[in-house]
Scaffold this motif. Sequence first.
Motif, PDB file in Angstrom:
ATOM      1  N   GLY A  89       1.454   8.083  15.346  1.00 17.48           N
ATOM      2  CA  GLY A  89       2.412   8.213  14.252  1.00 17.48           C
ATOM      3  C   GLY A  89       3.670   7.372  14.406  1.00 17.48           C
ATOM      4  O   GLY A  89       4.475   7.301  13.487  1.00 17.48           O
ATOM      5  N   THR A 149       4.469   8.434  10.451  1.00 16.78           N
ATOM      6  CA  THR A 149       4.150   9.784   9.977  1.00 16.78           C
ATOM      7  C   THR A 149       5.215  10.783  10.419  1.00 16.78           C
ATOM      8  O   THR A 149       5.800  10.660  11.501  1.00 16.78           O
ATOM      9  N   GLU A 154       4.400  13.763  11.110  1.00 16.85           N
ATOM     10  CA  GLU A 154       3.741  14.513  12.195  1.00 16.85           C
ATOM     11  C   GLU A 154       4.031  13.882  13.555  1.00 16.85           C
ATOM     12  O   GLU A 154       4.286  14.590  14.526  1.00 16.85           O
ATOM     13  N   ASN A 169       7.675  14.698  14.383  1.00 17.50           N
ATOM     14  CA  ASN A 169       7.821  16.098  14.760  1.00 17.50           C
ATOM     15  C   ASN A 169       7.195  16.383  16.114  1.00 17.50           C
ATOM     16  O   ASN A 169       7.740  17.169  16.902  1.00 17.50           O
ATOM     17  N   SER A 170       6.072  15.758  16.397  1.00 16.33           N
ATOM     18  CA  SER A 170       5.439  15.923  17.704  1.00 16.33           C
ATOM     19  C   SER A 170       6.363  15.441  18.818  1.00 16.33           C
ATOM     20  O   SER A 170       6.466  16.062  19.879  1.00 16.33           O
TER      21      SER A 170
END
Length: 194
Positions: free
Chosen positions: A35, A64, A66, A69-70
């Motif tokens: 991402g 992304t 995601e 956030n990861s």
Amino acid sequence: MHAMQYELTLPADYDMGIIRGRVARVGHLLDDWAGLGIKAYLLRQRGVDGSPVNQYAPFYLWNTVEGMNSFLWGGAFQGLSDDFGRPSVRQWTGVAYEEGGAVGSPARVAVRRRQRVPDGVRLGEMVEDAVRETGRLAGEDGAVLAAVAVDTSRWELVHFSLWDHDTPKADGDVFRVLHLSAPGREGLPRGRQW
């Protein structure tokens, strides 16, 4: 595309070799992060390139939410927070991205310029000007890439560019690039983002 940056402003007498060593040890850990478009590990040193401060200030372009956030919630960001305290993380929504003629060359310098969006301006016109500026920067000799993004909570544009030499043709805060992780650079959407 999403842009993100945090800044660790360090004491004037801080040994910046500590930051260089940290990046040398851990910079590669994001070289294949899902991402992530790019992460530029950036350093400003007081008295160098006009900087008034010592600062570690990585800049990210995410493909992304995601992936972002990861990074923030999955533990990678926790190590930095444990060592330096948790910094404020700025986020901007992507407006435009362009690759320069030096794409693929090692990035030596980054330039970041924040620009307030004044009250009363036509938003579409201001953003179109920013898109054109991104294309102009990417077309300059030595440009690796250029991007612009907006924070609508503060009505602020951030212009970001990477250069393969020490004399960038961009205005703003100049940073040295210690490492560049670019696992998803090729997937960053080119041009205008709407």
